[in-house]
Design an enzyme around this catalytic site. Sequence first.
Site, PDB file in Angstrom:
ATOM      1  N   SER A 127       0.765  -1.544   0.010  1.00 40.98           N
ATOM      2  CA  SER A 127      -0.383  -0.023  -0.145  1.00 40.98           C
ATOM      3  C   SER A 127       0.556   1.629   0.448  1.00 40.98           C
ATOM      4  CB  SER A 127      -0.843   0.000   0.905  1.00 40.98           C
ATOM      5  OG  SER A 127      -2.831  -0.872   0.870  1.00 40.98           O
ATOM      6  N   LYS A 130       0.037   3.596  -2.802  1.00 35.92           N
ATOM      7  CA  LYS A 130      -0.840   4.915  -2.467  1.00 35.92           C
ATOM      8  C   LYS A 130       0.549   6.607  -2.145  1.00 35.92           C
ATOM      9  CE  LYS A 130      -4.416   2.700  -0.573  1.00 35.92           C
ATOM     10  NZ  LYS A 130      -3.754   1.016  -0.279  1.00 35.92           N
ATOM     11  N   SER A 312      -6.074   4.103   3.509  1.00 34.90           N
ATOM     12  CA  SER A 312      -5.302   3.312   2.343  1.00 34.90           C
ATOM     13  C   SER A 312      -6.825   2.679   1.795  1.00 34.90           C
ATOM     14  CB  SER A 312      -4.900   2.106   3.760  1.00 34.90           C
ATOM     15  OG  SER A 312      -3.537   1.460   2.697  1.00 34.90           O
TER      16      SER A 312
END
Length: 474
Positions: A127, A130, A312
Amino acid sequence: MARRDRLVMLTTLAVLQVLTIVIGVYAMTTDFNLSALTSGSAPTDPTASPAEGSPPVPVVTAGPVLAQLSAKSGDGPLPTKGTLTKQLASALGDDALGRRVGAVVLDTVTGEQLFAANPDTAITPASTTKIITCTAALAALGPDARLSTRVVQGTKPGTIVLVGGGDPMLAGPQARSSDYPKQASLNTLAARTAATLKARGVRKVTLSYDDSLFTGNPKAPGWKPNYIPDGEVAPVHALMIDEGRQDPRFRAPRVQNPPQYAADAFARLLAEQGVSVAKSVRPAKAPAGAAELGRVDSAPLYALVEHTLTRSDNDLAEALMRHVAIKEGQQPSFGGGGKAVNAVLQRLGLAQNVSLSDGSGLSIRNRISPHALAKAIALAGAPQHPELRAVATGMPIAGFSGTLGNGRRFTGGDSKDQVGLVRAKTGTLNHINTLAGLATTKDGRLVTYAFMADQVPVNAEPVLDRLAAIVARS
């Protein structure tokens, strides 16, 4: 005694800072959105970690309250390199990190590399992807851009078309007001559309929907089959409500056909507003230049970026990647999005060792180097790039917010003293742990870091917390 007093003072300041954020956001609800999302875990195959997943709940994002964060305000003396290197090298030798590890610490003021271990190795980022997606979105679209959902006149009298604008957070009829403050609402769109139609003497329509803004496969290469059924992410579409959730209060289930689901909900809302809708609601392309009957806009992009990083949010990250593709003249698909993000990164000097198959980091095919991650965050804290500031202000705060506020992070004896003083984006897939963020050293120097491991035997999160704490204490 002095050190103990300093720790007490810093912790107190951190708590006051969070309280200030809460008060500031409460007073400026026009620019914020609250929701949640994503990730979960499986015992053996790469999948999202439960630490990064949750049903939609209100969260506070940093917003303008922390907008002054910059390298200019963090220009104290550099940490002693020898001490920093010794402590980080020792922690990086922990067996919990596995066999492939990369690490970088950068000085935000000068860009100087203060520490590095395999800095240019392309590692599966999970993640922390991102960070790159959001950096590209802010650079390409600008922090004040908004995502619009519209209703336009159809090709024939009495026909209208609901046009998806790529806003996955469009609030549906079941959404609670506290979940989406000042977010675009399907209820509002229906009320505005009905008012326009009734003003024209129209009280019966045939509704179609246009989902053509995004193209390509709605599922990314490298996604596991369970991601959608488990509620980690919805199929990527330009038209959806509540991020494709059947019930906005829960992560799962996700609806199978988000555009149709949204259009059917819109038809019901129009009927409640006194405009009857023909039973059949089907997809159709909106006519070019058609008259607009109603429109709603999302929160500004900087608030969407803060939400994406703090919570997230996989769905929002995928939408932002496609909007970058549209802006850059690429196909608004996973492939086109990857090309577009790299084009933006090239202009920022970040493209080396970055390869993306999706925008959220769920894909195990993504590769990013620690140096690229740390440099992206450094740009967000630099006075030369105020448009990127939301990347810095959107970082979860250790022990307080987002994926660092779940009660599991920064709890060890070697990291808990830095609660409230470290900001970082987490990345967790099975056998993959990453952490990238920023901290102000004990002498007031703003630094950024990235720690990445993608051959983790079990769980390396406590080690990553220790590494970030070492940087903050340096």
